[in-house]
Each structure stands twice: as C-alpha cells, then as structure tokens.
Enzyme design. Structure first.
Site, PDB file in Angstrom:
ATOM      1  N   GLU A  55      25.171   7.401  25.064  1.00 40.64           N
ATOM      2  CA  GLU A  55      25.921   8.629  25.636  1.00 40.64           C
ATOM      3  C   GLU A  55      26.661   8.114  26.758  1.00 40.64           C
ATOM      4  OE1 GLU A  55      23.992  12.843  24.028  1.00 40.64           O
ATOM      5  OE2 GLU A  55      22.522  11.599  25.224  1.00 40.64           O
ATOM      6  N   GLU A  73      17.684  10.558  18.796  1.00 42.02           N
ATOM      7  CA  GLU A  73      16.931  11.717  19.246  1.00 42.02           C
ATOM      8  C   GLU A  73      16.013  12.456  18.324  1.00 42.02           C
ATOM      9  OE1 GLU A  73      20.189  10.527  22.501  1.00 42.02           O
ATOM     10  OE2 GLU A  73      20.011  10.239  20.246  1.00 42.02           O
TER      11      GLU A  73
END
Length: 262
Positions: free
Chosen positions: A119, A139
């Site tokens: 990210e 995640e």
C-alpha cells in the site's frame, strides 16, 4: 547523473536511512530484523520526512533495505490495535500524505512488498521493480482488510479485475505480472535498480519543477477539471522558466535546420 549527496542522516531516525540530495530525498526503509515491516515508529518517522518535503519540495525515492521493500505492517502491533486505532487511520493517513506530496514520488521495489508495504508503494506516483519484486495484499487471511488505500487505489492503478484477484483471491503480482498490469514502469536487474530509479528521477528533474508540481496537482484532481487545467497553464505561461526553455528549444531547432542545409 543525479545530483550529489549533500547530507546523509541516520542518527535522527531509528527505522529509516535518509539521504538528502540537491533535488531529491532518498528514503530507505530499514528494519532488517523484521523485513522492514511498517511499525508505528516508522510511520512517525515517515511523517517527519513528509514535513520536510512539504516545506522544501523535492523528488522522493523510496526503497527498502536488504532486498526487501516492506514485508507488511508490524503484525504484533496490529494485533494490539482495536477499533479506536483503526478509526485513527494510522497507516492510511500517512500513505495519503505521501500521495499528496508536492513533487513526484518513486518507489524502487525489489523483494516483498506485502500488505502495508504494498500500500505504501501504491501511494507513490511511480514504481520501478527488480526481478524479485512481489506485490500482494494478504490482509483477509489475517482477518482484516487492506484499509490503507489498496481497496480503492489498486483498482485505479491496475483495473478492477486484477485488483480483485489481489485483494479477494490472494494473488501476488510478481515483477512480470506487475509490469504487464501497468503497476510498475519497468523491471530491471536488482544490481541496477537504484541506478535506474535515479536515472528516472534525473529525467524528471530536467523538467520544470513548477510544471511538475502543477501537473501532479491537476492529474490528482478528481473528475474532469478543464478550469484547473487552464489556471495551472496560465501560471506556467507567465513564468520565466517557460520562456527560457521554449527559447532554448527554438534556438536549438533553428541551429539544427541551418546545419542540415549547410
């Protein structure tokens, strides 16, 4: 060639190596004991770098130490976080700040860029990869989601289909796949990664700094924005830099034409 180094700072940071040059800042994520996992301390130190770049805009090169970009967020810290910490947007606020830095940003990625590491790279304007680069967002396997920008930034970068393969199906994008998807600008040998990254920044540094800043601002503006385009162009049209650059271009072209007729 890139501008010479003017300052290297390690003492001011525990999780970063920061090298300041005349036209750029080079930041190396440096937590070798944990594959450069993004900790709260690293977030705070990256905020300090953003403070500097907002006050004195320069190009930013972001990379990782030891053949790894960042193997994710610090899982032990994530385990201890609850609802209140999630609502603070600890990582997402920092990554959005990186995204909105005044001058272009480049992530040089080799090895793992997973979870928060991926990210952070998505928040940069451009990415260049080594052959062992791997981007992924695992995640959901840890019972959470990629909440620091991947769920909306990755579809913008690679399209909805590929983004859902990464975010929902757990697909990792290796270097060739990242290049094919347009996530990275190039894949280069690991030993040349930083040299090629600096060469790309050199190319940008030869452009007008004001034009780069305004172009980035307009590109990042949401929706159609013809008025913003016109206003930014009006500022540049009145600048001496534009006149100097265009005059040099015309003089060079005139010289080339005269030489060809000789």
């Amino acid at each position: 060639m890139s501008a010479p180094s003017t300052e290297t700072s390690a003492g001011d940071y525990d999780t970063l190596l920061v090298e300041e040059r005349e036209d750029r800042v080079v930041v190396t994520l440096h937590r070798p004991e944990s594959r450069n996992a993004i900790s709260g301390q690293m977030i705070r130190e990256l905020h300090a770098v953003c403070d500097q770049l907002e006050q004195s805009p320069k190009l930013l090169l972001l990379t990782g130490h030891g053949g790894v970009f960042a193997g994710g967020a610090d899982i032990a810290e994530l385990l201890a976080r609850g609802r209140d910490e999630a609502l603070q947007g600890i990582n997402s606020r920092l990554f959005e700040r990186v995204r909105r830095l005044p001058m272009p940003t480049l992530a040089a990625v080799d090895g793992w860029a997973l979870g928060g590491g991926a990210e952070l790279s998505y928040a940069c304007d451009l990415r260049i990869a080594g052959p062992d680069a791997v981007f992924g967002n695992p995640e959901p396997g840890l019972g959470i989601l990629a909440a620091a920008g991947a769920c909306w930034r990755l579809p913008e970068l690679v399209g909805e289909s590929v983004a859902k393969q990464v975010l929902l199906a757990g697909r990792n994008l290796d270097a060739p796949a990242a290049l094919a998807a347009g996530l990275v600008i190039d894949v280069v040998p690991a030993e040349k990664l930083l040299d090629e990254a600096h060469a790309l920044l050199d190319r940008m540094a030869r452009s007008s700094a004001t034009a780069l800043r305004l172009t980035k601002l307009v590109v990042d503006s949401p929706g159609a924005h013809p008025i913003a385009d016109d206003l930014a162009q009006a500022v540049l049209f009145e600048g001496q830099d534009k006149r100097d650059r265009m005059t040099r271009f015309l003089n060079k072209r005139g010289l080339e034409k005269r030489s060809s007729r000789a």
